[in-house]
Design an enzyme around this catalytic site. Structure first.
Site, PDB file in Angstrom:
ATOM      1  N   SER A  15       0.822  -1.202   0.000  1.00  0.00           N
ATOM      2  CA  SER A  15       0.000   0.000   0.000  1.00  0.00           C
ATOM      3  C   SER A  15       0.855   1.251   0.000  1.00  0.00           C
ATOM      4  CB  SER A  15      -0.905  -0.008   1.229  1.00  0.00           C
ATOM      5  OG  SER A  15      -0.117  -0.218   2.373  1.00  0.00           O
TER       6      SER A  15
ATOM      7  N   GLU B 231      -4.468   0.401  -8.333  1.00  0.00           N
ATOM      8  CA  GLU B 231      -3.459   1.446  -8.552  1.00  0.00           C
ATOM      9  C   GLU B 231      -2.248   0.765  -9.161  1.00  0.00           C
ATOM     10  OE1 GLU B 231      -3.240   5.014  -5.385  1.00  0.00           O
ATOM     11  OE2 GLU B 231      -3.055   3.072  -4.459  1.00  0.00           O
TER      12      GLU B 231
ATOM     13  N   ASN C 277      -4.190   5.823  -0.474  1.00  0.00           N
ATOM     14  CA  ASN C 277      -3.905   5.862   0.971  1.00  0.00           C
ATOM     15  C   ASN C 277      -3.430   7.236   1.416  1.00  0.00           C
ATOM     16  OD1 ASN C 277      -4.693   3.387   1.991  1.00  0.00           O
ATOM     17  ND2 ASN C 277      -2.878   2.385   1.164  1.00  0.00           N
TER      18      ASN C 277
ATOM     19  N   HIS D 227      -1.832  -2.280  -6.627  1.00  0.00           N
ATOM     20  CA  HIS D 227      -2.455  -2.093  -5.312  1.00  0.00           C
ATOM     21  C   HIS D 227      -3.977  -2.227  -5.425  1.00  0.00           C
ATOM     22  CE1 HIS D 227      -3.458   0.676  -1.721  1.00  0.00           C
ATOM     23  NE2 HIS D 227      -3.320  -0.560  -1.318  1.00  0.00           N
TER      24      HIS D 227
HETATM   25  N1  3HC Z   1     -19.992  -0.951   8.550  1.00  0.00           N
HETATM   26  C1  3HC Z   1     -19.196  -2.009   8.720  1.00  0.00           C
HETATM   27  N2  3HC Z   1     -19.126  -3.047   7.859  1.00  0.00           N
HETATM   28  C2  3HC Z   1     -19.907  -2.986   6.762  1.00  0.00           C
HETATM   29  C3  3HC Z   1     -20.788  -1.906   6.513  1.00  0.00           C
HETATM   30  C4  3HC Z   1     -20.792  -0.849   7.464  1.00  0.00           C
HETATM   31  N3  3HC Z   1     -21.570   0.224   7.321  1.00  0.00           N
HETATM   32  N4  3HC Z   1     -21.423  -2.138   5.343  1.00  0.00           N
HETATM   33  C5  3HC Z   1     -20.982  -3.317   4.881  1.00  0.00           C
HETATM   34  N5  3HC Z   1     -20.074  -3.821   5.724  1.00  0.00           N
HETATM   35  C6  3HC Z   1     -19.334  -5.091   5.584  1.00  0.00           C
HETATM   36  C7  3HC Z   1     -20.249  -6.263   5.795  1.00  0.00           C
HETATM   37  O1  3HC Z   1     -20.311  -6.611   7.165  1.00  0.00           O
HETATM   38  C8  3HC Z   1     -19.540  -7.357   4.986  1.00  0.00           C
HETATM   39  O2  3HC Z   1     -18.445  -7.871   5.742  1.00  0.00           O
HETATM   40  P1  3HC Z   1     -18.060  -9.441   5.680  1.00  0.00           P
HETATM   41  O3  3HC Z   1     -17.733  -9.728   4.230  1.00  0.00           O
HETATM   42  O4  3HC Z   1     -16.886  -9.560   6.584  1.00  0.00           O
HETATM   43  O5  3HC Z   1     -19.259 -10.169   6.143  1.00  0.00           O
HETATM   44  C9  3HC Z   1     -18.943  -6.581   3.813  1.00  0.00           C
HETATM   45  O6  3HC Z   1     -18.889  -5.201   4.227  1.00  0.00           O
HETATM   46  C10 3HC Z   1     -19.759  -6.703   2.543  1.00  0.00           C
HETATM   47  O7  3HC Z   1     -21.034  -6.232   2.828  1.00  0.00           O
HETATM   48  P2  3HC Z   1     -22.249  -6.411   1.790  1.00  0.00           P
HETATM   49  O8  3HC Z   1     -22.060  -7.645   1.003  1.00  0.00           O
HETATM   50  O9  3HC Z   1     -23.540  -6.220   2.513  1.00  0.00           O
HETATM   51  O10 3HC Z   1     -22.010  -5.266   0.747  1.00  0.00           O
HETATM   52  P3  3HC Z   1     -22.529  -3.787   0.641  1.00  0.00           P
HETATM   53  O11 3HC Z   1     -23.404  -3.741  -0.522  1.00  0.00           O
HETATM   54  O12 3HC Z   1     -23.013  -3.233   1.932  1.00  0.00           O
HETATM   55  O13 3HC Z   1     -21.166  -3.033   0.259  1.00  0.00           O
HETATM   56  C11 3HC Z   1     -18.882  -2.421   0.408  1.00  0.00           C
HETATM   57  C12 3HC Z   1     -20.004  -3.276   0.967  1.00  0.00           C
HETATM   58  C13 3HC Z   1     -18.712  -2.609  -1.095  1.00  0.00           C
HETATM   59  C14 3HC Z   1     -17.622  -2.897   1.120  1.00  0.00           C
HETATM   60  C15 3HC Z   1     -19.215  -0.908   0.653  1.00  0.00           C
HETATM   61  O14 3HC Z   1     -19.628  -0.717   1.982  1.00  0.00           O
HETATM   62  C16 3HC Z   1     -18.020  -0.019   0.379  1.00  0.00           C
HETATM   63  O15 3HC Z   1     -17.746   0.351  -0.731  1.00  0.00           O
HETATM   64  N6  3HC Z   1     -17.275   0.346   1.458  1.00  0.00           N
HETATM   65  C17 3HC Z   1     -16.031   1.071   1.330  1.00  0.00           C
HETATM   66  C18 3HC Z   1     -14.898   0.079   1.248  1.00  0.00           C
HETATM   67  C19 3HC Z   1     -13.566   0.728   1.016  1.00  0.00           C
HETATM   68  O16 3HC Z   1     -13.426   1.937   1.040  1.00  0.00           O
HETATM   69  N7  3HC Z   1     -12.524  -0.095   0.772  1.00  0.00           N
HETATM   70  C20 3HC Z   1     -11.188   0.384   0.556  1.00  0.00           C
HETATM   71  C21 3HC Z   1     -10.445   0.468   1.838  1.00  0.00           C
HETATM   72  S1  3HC Z   1      -8.781   1.102   1.626  1.00  0.00           S
HETATM   73  C22 3HC Z   1      -7.870  -0.218   1.089  1.00  0.00           C
HETATM   74  O17 3HC Z   1      -8.333  -1.320   0.939  1.00  0.00           O
HETATM   75  C23 3HC Z   1      -6.438   0.046   0.791  1.00  0.00           C
HETATM   76  C24 3HC Z   1      -5.513  -0.544   1.799  1.00  0.00           C
HETATM   77  O18 3HC Z   1      -4.182  -0.382   1.348  1.00  0.00           O
HETATM   78  C25 3HC Z   1      -5.664   0.069   3.150  1.00  0.00           C
END
Ligand code: 3HC
Length: 399
Positions: A121, A154, A193, A142
């Site tokens: 990352s 990325e 990030n 990434h």
């Molecule tokens: N709070 C906490 N967890 C949530 C949530 C919320 N509001 N909404 C969904 N989730 C979790 C669910 O619990 C589920 O977890 P599991 O797979 O462990 O059971 C998972 O998200 C999938 O949920 P759903 O199938 O119900 O899907 P949704 O339609 O709600 O969408 C999502 C889920 C696509 C993950 C959406 O909430 C989203 O886009 N979130 C943002 C994710 C994000 O920003 N990811 C990037 C992070 S940065 C990164 O990865 C880079 C690294 O280098 C740090």
């Protein structure tokens, strides 16, 4: 590789490695995942099985697809099983020495024209490439959590990455994995990030210093259009991962980044996040904050001053905006790629941060940042590019 990449190797089957493997087999690509021990290999296999089990249960795939996906998967503890891969993606923990060792091993093992990528990352790709005799065929790829849902990769070009390597990786991600890509330079935090961590940091710092409810901050973010609040997303990404990236960014540029002590405190208590340990900022599945409140009351007993959750959210967004503008100023990516990175990598609401700044007005952001710089310090100092744009009232996008 005229007909695309037929087999990939994934080194590391943790949260991201297993997610990347799931995405690849879902798109019909054979994958060999390599883990350290039989226990970890088993865990990786079950994590991937769960992705497809969940999709099956939700009716998003049928039984045949489930079987086809699992049939393309191989999990092993023997690095030599990756020998036939055209592309290897390393996704182990963020330790340069461990990654360098894996890069050297892969370099000795894979065909000379195979590409070696890292899902790091933040770590410098040029340094990983230097551990191999093929730095031109090394790049950063990434992915975002969860890879099967987040439509972005990325692509990080190291100092020696060749144009052809970038093109092959781009074609693989776009055509085979069906993911959008952005091209970013080999700078700390790349793009996504670099935007996300300062946004997280302001949220974590606020609950350490002030009497403000984390649920309310999450609610502010969701009211603005983010799919998860910052603490939900922090727990989703993992506290150990966030701590590591925050420390790395802080080492790279301490004036803009810092590390809220709360990350370390939670990590030391084994509270790594929802998916890793079932606890993080919140406790799952109820998502309650009683433990967090007790911890804050014990460690930070003087946080009596009340703070408005809306103001905390404004601080978080301003910290993200500063980074979006500075990334543009430094040409870390094109303006269009900064927008796509934020929108598809972390589900930024709307078109992207630069469009959001255009919509709110550069003068208004300048005024807010000057005020925050006076109150909270130099990390909010307005970037020169913003001052210039504000002076001539020029938006970042003129369409
Ligand atoms: N709070 C906490 N967890 C949530 C949530 C919320 N509001 N909404 C969904 N989730 C979790 C669910 O619990 C589920 O977890 P599991 O797979 O462990 O059971 C998972 O998200 C999938 O949920 P759903 O199938 O119900 O899907 P949704 O339609 O709600 O969408 C999502 C889920 C696509 C993950 C959406 O909430 C989203 O886009 N979130 C943002 C994710 C994000 O920003 N990811 C990037 C992070 S940065 C990164 O990865 C880079 C690294 O280098 C740090």
């Amino acid at each position: 590789m005229e007909h695309g990449i037929s087999r990939i190797g994934v080194v590391g089957g943790g949260l991201m490695g297993s997610g990347i493997a799931a995405l690849a087999v879902y798109r019909g690509i054979a994958v060999t995942v390599r883990e350290e021990t039989p226990e970890l290999a088993d865990r990786a296999y079950h994590a991937i099985e769960k992705v497809f089990g969940d999709l099956l249960q939700k009716g998003k795939i049928d039984n045949l697809t489930y079987l086809q996906c699992m049939g393309l998967l191989e999990v092993t503890t023997d690095m030599r099983d990756l020998r036939g891969a055209n592309l290897a993606v390393e996704a182990v923990s963020e330790r340069l020495d461990i990654k360098e060792k894996i890069f050297a091993e892969l370099d000795a093992l894979l065909a000379p024209n195979a590409i070696i990528a890292s899902n790091t990352s933040s770590l410098p790709i040029a340094q990983l490439a230097a551990a191999t005799a093929r730095p031109d065929r090394v790049l950063g790829m990434h992915f975002f959590n969860p890879p099967i849902r987040m439509d972005l990769v990325e692509l990080v070009r190291g100092a020696e990455t060749s144009k052809i390597t970038m093109s092959i990786a781009e074609a693989f991600c776009r055509e085979q994995l069906q993911r959008q890509t952005i091209r970013v330079t080999d700078r700390p935090g790349f793009i996504v990030n670099r935007l996300l961590i300062p946004y997280f940091n302001e949220a974590a710092l606020a609950i350490e210093l002030y009497d403000v409810d984390p649920h309310q901050i999450d609610a502010e973010a969701k009211a603005y259009g983010w799919p998860m609040g910052p603490f939900e997303l922090l727990d989703f990404v993992g506290i150990d991962t966030t701590l590591w990236i925050a420390e790395f960014l802080n080492e790279s540029c301490a004036n803009r980044f810092f590390v809220p002590p709360l990350y370390r405190l939670l990590a030391e208590q084994g509270r790594m996040g929802a998916r890793k340990t079932g606890t993080g900022f919140y406790t799952y599945p109820s998502r309650d904050s009683q433990h967090l409140e007790a911890l804050l009351a014990k460690r930070y007993p003087h946080r009596n001053e009340r703070m408005d959750a809306k103001h905390v959210f404004d601080r978080m967004m301003c910290a993200l905006y500063v980074q979006a503008i500075e990334a543009l100023e430094e040409e870390a990516a094109s303006a269009a790629d900064i927008e796509l990175g934020a929108k598809n990598g972390i589900a930024f609401p709307g078109i992207g941060p630069l469009h959001a700044i255009d919509a709110m007005g550069h003068g208004k952001l300048l005024w807010m940042l000057r005020d925050m710089e006076r109150t909270y310090g130099p990390r909010f100092a307005p970037p020169e590019l913003l001052k210039r744009h504000s002076a001539c009232e020029a938006p970042f996008f003129s369409e």
